[in-house]
Design a protein around this motif. Sequence first.
Motif, PDB file in Angstrom:
ATOM      1  N   SER A  44      -3.437  -6.035  12.594  1.00 41.52           N
ATOM      2  CA  SER A  44      -3.282  -6.777  11.565  1.00 41.52           C
ATOM      3  C   SER A  44      -4.119  -6.527  10.262  1.00 41.52           C
ATOM      4  CB  SER A  44      -3.452  -8.419  11.534  1.00 41.52           C
ATOM      5  OG  SER A  44      -2.436  -8.963  12.505  1.00 41.52           O
ATOM      6  N   TRP A  50       8.899  -3.003  12.017  1.00 40.18           N
ATOM      7  CA  TRP A  50       8.703  -4.352  11.296  1.00 40.18           C
ATOM      8  C   TRP A  50       9.132  -5.436  12.231  1.00 40.18           C
ATOM      9  CZ3 TRP A  50      12.479  -8.095  10.652  1.00 40.18           C
ATOM     10  CH2 TRP A  50      13.749  -7.429  10.568  1.00 40.18           C
ATOM     11  N   ILE A  51      10.030  -4.974  13.068  1.00 38.43           N
ATOM     12  CA  ILE A  51      10.427  -6.330  14.162  1.00 38.43           C
ATOM     13  C   ILE A  51       9.306  -6.443  15.104  1.00 38.43           C
ATOM     14  CG2 ILE A  51      12.037  -6.605  16.001  1.00 38.43           C
ATOM     15  CD1 ILE A  51      14.178  -5.331  14.663  1.00 38.43           C
ATOM     16  N   GLN A 100       6.004  -5.924  14.583  1.00 37.37           N
ATOM     17  CA  GLN A 100       4.858  -6.704  13.893  1.00 37.37           C
ATOM     18  C   GLN A 100       5.244  -7.847  13.716  1.00 37.37           C
ATOM     19  OE1 GLN A 100       2.256  -4.370  11.957  1.00 37.37           O
ATOM     20  NE2 GLN A 100       1.445  -6.284  12.665  1.00 37.37           N
ATOM     21  N   THR A 101       6.664  -8.416  13.469  1.00 42.34           N
ATOM     22  CA  THR A 101       6.880  -9.832  13.276  1.00 42.34           C
ATOM     23  C   THR A 101       6.703 -10.558  14.778  1.00 42.34           C
ATOM     24  OG1 THR A 101       8.453  -9.376  11.634  1.00 42.34           O
ATOM     25  CG2 THR A 101       8.825 -11.411  12.623  1.00 42.34           C
ATOM     26  N   GLY A 116       3.173 -11.195  15.566  1.00 45.73           N
ATOM     27  CA  GLY A 116       2.778 -12.492  14.951  1.00 45.73           C
ATOM     28  C   GLY A 116       3.088 -13.496  15.562  1.00 45.73           C
ATOM     29  N   SER A 153       0.153 -10.730  10.669  1.00 47.72           N
ATOM     30  CA  SER A 153       1.236  -9.880  11.295  1.00 47.72           C
ATOM     31  C   SER A 153       2.418 -10.298  10.762  1.00 47.72           C
ATOM     32  CB  SER A 153       0.787 -10.001  12.893  1.00 47.72           C
ATOM     33  OG  SER A 153       1.764  -9.107  13.408  1.00 47.72           O
ATOM     34  N   LEU A 154       2.853 -11.547  10.691  1.00 47.59           N
ATOM     35  CA  LEU A 154       3.915 -12.118  10.170  1.00 47.59           C
ATOM     36  C   LEU A 154       4.465 -11.639   8.896  1.00 47.59           C
ATOM     37  CD1 LEU A 154       4.472 -15.648  11.629  1.00 47.59           C
ATOM     38  CD2 LEU A 154       5.687 -13.852  12.333  1.00 47.59           C
ATOM     39  N   LYS A 198       2.917  -9.049   7.293  1.00 48.81           N
ATOM     40  CA  LYS A 198       3.156  -7.587   7.356  1.00 48.81           C
ATOM     41  C   LYS A 198       4.693  -7.231   7.716  1.00 48.81           C
ATOM     42  CE  LYS A 198      -0.004  -4.803   8.377  1.00 48.81           C
ATOM     43  NZ  LYS A 198      -1.194  -4.005   9.390  1.00 48.81           N
ATOM     44  N   GLY A 199       5.137  -8.027   8.892  1.00 49.43           N
ATOM     45  CA  GLY A 199       6.651  -7.798   9.547  1.00 49.43           C
ATOM     46  C   GLY A 199       7.483  -7.903   8.331  1.00 49.43           C
ATOM     47  N   PHE A 200       7.300  -9.289   7.440  1.00 55.60           N
ATOM     48  CA  PHE A 200       8.407  -9.435   6.713  1.00 55.60           C
ATOM     49  C   PHE A 200       8.246  -8.724   5.287  1.00 55.60           C
ATOM     50  CE2 PHE A 200       8.395 -13.778   8.478  1.00 55.60           C
ATOM     51  CZ  PHE A 200       9.355 -13.553   9.106  1.00 55.60           C
TER      52      PHE A 200
END
Length: 284
Positions: A41, A104-105, A107-108, A111, A275-276, A278-280
């Motif tokens: 993160s 991105w998935i 990373q989400t 999170g 992290s969420l 960043k994923g979004f």
Amino acid sequence: MLEHAWWVWVLILFIFTFFLGVLAVMGGIGGGVLFTPIVGSFFSFHLDFVRSAGLFVALTGSMVPASWILKRGLANFRLTLPLALIASVGSIVGALIGLIIPTWITQTLLGVVTLFIAALIVFSKRSEFPEVPKPDKISQKLGIYGIYHDPSLNAVFEWWIHRTLPSLFLFFMIGIVAGMLGLGTGWANVPVLNVVMGCPLKIAAGTSKFLMSITDTSAALVYLNSGSVLPLITVPSVLGIMLGSYVGIRLLARVNPKIVRVIIGAILVVAGVKSLLKGFGIWV
């Protein structure tokens, strides 16, 4: 990050993971649980490199005390082997999935799982000697039972387990999550062994360490074979965590573990939210 000399980031990572190692020991959790979500993160390294390093961090932390745990009778082979087999299969599957799906998935998902782990660390309740009325049929056929001598109480306890079948499924899922996200399995081993299966807490903790040394190796080899292990990230991280753990053990008697676990939980909440984001794609 490229505008700085490479050794600057190696030094920063070593210092950062040193403090993570101190916190991990004082909070009674694995270093990999802290490493992957926090470094993933707050550092700009690619998540594949962070996840692979996280598995090696968790693996190193579990292998160091493995021989001592076995000598003290705090791990049980008959309990470890079936769980290690199913969790290792899960970790290999998880690692393969993690290398295929978009970053991105991953990373989400990291999170979401990090926020769950934060809640688990702060609010989970464990029992020193869970009440297991009788062993189930699967554990009886596998011969999973033992006699445990607790030197702190100077007493001998006979133990056995139940709910083996659902626990095997849980360990398979734990392996998938651990391999996919590079967290190691330490964050979930003890709660399942202690709360679900009914192992005495010290047996659960010892078996968890021994279990991690097998399960995390399987996932780590997948990342190693894929070329995702970057020595400039992995080596200082492992050295920092190990040195921090050494210092943390000596500070353990002077701090309140509950306060440390709350601090760790708060850090993981921040890391999980970041992290969420960043994923979004909200926070780069």
